[in-house]
Write a protein that holds these residues in place. Structure first.
Motif, PDB file in Angstrom:
ATOM      1  N   ASP A 374       0.829  -1.211   0.000  1.00  0.00           N
ATOM      2  CA  ASP A 374       0.000   0.000   0.000  1.00  0.00           C
ATOM      3  C   ASP A 374       0.858   1.254   0.000  1.00  0.00           C
ATOM      4  O   ASP A 374       0.440   2.315   0.483  1.00  0.00           O
ATOM      5  CB  ASP A 374      -0.934   0.001   1.213  1.00  0.00           C
ATOM      6  CG  ASP A 374      -0.174  -0.010   2.536  1.00  0.00           C
ATOM      7  OD1 ASP A 374       1.076  -0.138   2.512  1.00  0.00           O
ATOM      8  OD2 ASP A 374      -0.816   0.109   3.594  1.00  0.00           O
ATOM      9  N   HIS A 396      -4.849   2.111  -1.977  1.00  0.00           N
ATOM     10  CA  HIS A 396      -5.020   0.680  -2.278  1.00  0.00           C
ATOM     11  C   HIS A 396      -4.086  -0.118  -1.378  1.00  0.00           C
ATOM     12  O   HIS A 396      -2.952   0.291  -1.123  1.00  0.00           O
ATOM     13  CB  HIS A 396      -4.680   0.389  -3.740  1.00  0.00           C
ATOM     14  CG  HIS A 396      -5.540   1.128  -4.724  1.00  0.00           C
ATOM     15  ND1 HIS A 396      -6.737   0.641  -5.182  1.00  0.00           N
ATOM     16  CD2 HIS A 396      -5.364   2.338  -5.327  1.00  0.00           C
ATOM     17  CE1 HIS A 396      -7.276   1.506  -6.036  1.00  0.00           C
ATOM     18  NE2 HIS A 396      -6.456   2.544  -6.140  1.00  0.00           N
ATOM     19  N   HIS A 418      -8.873   1.043 -11.521  1.00  0.00           N
ATOM     20  CA  HIS A 418      -9.263   2.326 -10.955  1.00  0.00           C
ATOM     21  C   HIS A 418      -8.496   3.392 -11.720  1.00  0.00           C
ATOM     22  O   HIS A 418      -7.280   3.293 -11.889  1.00  0.00           O
ATOM     23  CB  HIS A 418      -8.916   2.393  -9.470  1.00  0.00           C
ATOM     24  CG  HIS A 418      -9.489   1.261  -8.670  1.00  0.00           C
ATOM     25  ND1 HIS A 418     -10.637   1.387  -7.910  1.00  0.00           N
ATOM     26  CD2 HIS A 418      -9.080  -0.028  -8.522  1.00  0.00           C
ATOM     27  CE1 HIS A 418     -10.896   0.226  -7.324  1.00  0.00           C
ATOM     28  NE2 HIS A 418      -9.958  -0.645  -7.677  1.00  0.00           N
ATOM     29  N   ARG A 431      -9.359   7.221  -0.592  1.00  0.00           N
ATOM     30  CA  ARG A 431      -9.979   5.924  -0.850  1.00  0.00           C
ATOM     31  C   ARG A 431      -9.917   5.669  -2.354  1.00  0.00           C
ATOM     32  O   ARG A 431      -9.783   6.606  -3.154  1.00  0.00           O
ATOM     33  CB  ARG A 431     -11.421   5.881  -0.359  1.00  0.00           C
ATOM     34  CG  ARG A 431     -12.334   6.888  -1.002  1.00  0.00           C
ATOM     35  CD  ARG A 431     -13.683   6.853  -0.321  1.00  0.00           C
ATOM     36  NE  ARG A 431     -13.547   7.121   1.095  1.00  0.00           N
ATOM     37  CZ  ARG A 431     -14.394   7.833   1.802  1.00  0.00           C
ATOM     38  NH1 ARG A 431     -15.455   8.364   1.213  1.00  0.00           N
ATOM     39  NH2 ARG A 431     -14.194   8.043   3.083  1.00  0.00           N
ATOM     40  N   PRO A 432     -10.010   4.421  -2.761  1.00  0.00           N
ATOM     41  CA  PRO A 432      -9.905   4.102  -4.196  1.00  0.00           C
ATOM     42  C   PRO A 432     -11.025   4.755  -5.003  1.00  0.00           C
ATOM     43  O   PRO A 432     -12.147   4.942  -4.516  1.00  0.00           O
ATOM     44  CB  PRO A 432     -10.031   2.579  -4.216  1.00  0.00           C
ATOM     45  CG  PRO A 432      -9.648   2.131  -2.852  1.00  0.00           C
ATOM     46  CD  PRO A 432     -10.118   3.213  -1.937  1.00  0.00           C
TER      47      PRO A 432
END
Length: 447
Positions: A374, A396, A418, A431-432
């Motif tokens: 991440d 992520h 994404h 956030r994604p």
């Protein structure tokens, strides 16, 4: 006999659709691929027959709308981007003006000349037919020598050579052991002797590479010199036909070769020329060439010596970096993808990082972003030695691949991707972004 083989990985299914032995003599062929005949189901008996056959094809080419056409005798088989099944029909169903087998087939690609762009040419004896939008163009058929001055009749094969690979807009014609190079702009022909290559029953360009087919064998060749790289000829049935127990056929790839399977891709990258490659299970896909069909190829076919899975990939300064575990290989972009001498080398030594789940550079930038877990780290590729900046958090917790194009940053995970407008948006995201389907959006699979 002539043509193009982009979708040869589907040849087996193609002929299975009809069930005729490949050694059967060819009748004749017409041209574009707008009318579909009834599709015959494939079966094990037909596949065994094909895999034991020593015959070949009269011609193969891409149509003006990007479908693959294979000619043999009085029939043509077609496969499209959307439909992996093959449809067989009589040649006369699409090109009623033609009688007898096609000797060669060719699609002309000339954006600056709309009257010729994407036209389909079919050769038979001393004449050539030209089709645009599925319709015979006015003034055709013509003598081959009138349309292509200096080119003889009864050619065996033909293939267009793009300027970036031949230095100018060129068409290569094959007849026996002779090769005729026709300059489309100057309308002049030069004859060559390429003994290393030998006669071709069919010829094709697919994804910047050139192939000569003869029976069930094929060779890759340099379109300027006729030189054949080591390891050829090879058997079509080991690369293009899913023969049980044979070589690199689709049967041994399993679901890795099916673009719509939803299986994760292990790496993805876009090079300096906008070519997009995705890697999975030892195979490589081209995403930017969707118009010319979707076909998986063993990655070693494009990157000689590349064995095993690719964990991450990125392109910079006309070079492609392919990361496998703690090592990286560098290949020169362009025809052949030649590996730089002295590689693979340790990833830590080359880029200042020990491992990578994904990596990407953006167009025109020397900043590399390496993703592990991440976290993402920036590497200035112009520095020597290269050092990675402090890791920054990502929205992520793990990714399979990533790339950056003019359309933004793409982060792949599982069967989804994404997209972020740029690197800044990716790094600032908490956030994604909304997940999107890789199969539907990047590979245009039906929902």
């Amino acid at each position: 006999m002539g043509g193009s083989t982009a979708a040869l990985c589907l040849v087996a299914l193609l002929v299975v659709a009809d069930g005729r032995p490949l050694t059967q003599q060819k009748p004749h062929a017409p041209a574009d691929g707008h009318h579909h005949g009834a599709e015959s189901p494939s079966n094990d008996t037909a596949l065994v027959q094909i895999c034991g056959d020593e015959g070949g094809f009269d011609a193969a080419t891409l149509s003006e709308n990007g479908t693959m056409l294979f000619f043999r005798g009085g029939d043509v088989w077609e496969t499209s981007r959307e439909d992996p099944q093959l449809h067989s029909r009589p040649l006369a169903a699409s090109w009623p003006e033609l009688e007898g087998p096609v000797d060669a087939a060719l699609r002309i690609h000339r954006r600056d000349h709309p009257e010729e762009h994407q036209n389909l040419y079919l050769f038979q004896g001393e004449k050539v037919w030209s089709y645009a939008g599925g319709k015979l163009r006015p003034g055709f058929p013509r003598r081959i020598g009138d349309e292509f001055p200096g080119v003889p009749g009864d050619v065996d094969a033909a293939v267009e050579c793009h300027p970036e690979e031949c230095g100018g807009e060129t068409v290569l014609f094959f007849k026996g052991g002779a090769v005729f190079s026709f300059d489309v702009e100057l309308r002049m022909t030069k004859e060559h002797s390429w003994p290393e290559l030998g006669p071709c029953d069919a010829a094709l360009r697919w994804l910047e590479r050139y192939y000569c087919l003869r029976g069930t064998r094929f060779q890759r060749f340099n379109p300027r010199t006729g030189e054949v790289p080591p390891g050829y000829p090879r058997d079509l049935r080991d690369y293009f036909i899913p023969c049980p127990g044979r070589g690199h056929g689709n049967a041994s790839w399993g679901g890795a070769g099916e673009r719509c399977s939803g299986r994760p891709f292990q790496a993805i990258t876009s090079d300096d020329s906008g070519r997009i490659y995705a890697f999975r299970g030892g195979l490589a896909f081209r995403l930017d060439s969707w118009r010319d069909g979707w076909h998986a190829w063993p990655q070693e076919h494009s990157w000689p010596g590349l064995q095993g899975d690719v964990d991450a990939a990125f392109s910079w300064d006309k070079r492609m970096y392919l990361i496998q575990g703690s090592q990286v290989s560098i290949y020169l972009s362009g025809q052949g993808h030649r590996r730089v001498e002295g590689y693979p080398r340790a990833l830590q030594e080359e880029l200042g990082v020990p491992a990578a789940d994904a990596a990407f550079t953006c167009p025109g930038s020397a900043e590399l972003y390496v993703i592990t877990g991440d976290r993402v780290r920036r590497v200035d590729l112009t520095q020597s030695p290269r050092r990675a900046d402090e890791p920054q958090p990502l929205p992520h917790d793990g990714v399979d691949g990533a790339m950056c194009t003019a359309d933004g940053v793409y982060v792949l995970r599982g069967d989804s991707y994404h997209r972020y407008a740029d690197v800044a948006e990716l790094l600032s995201a908490r956030r994604p972004s909304a997940p999107r389907s890789i199969a539907a959006d990047l590979f245009r699979c039906a929902q």
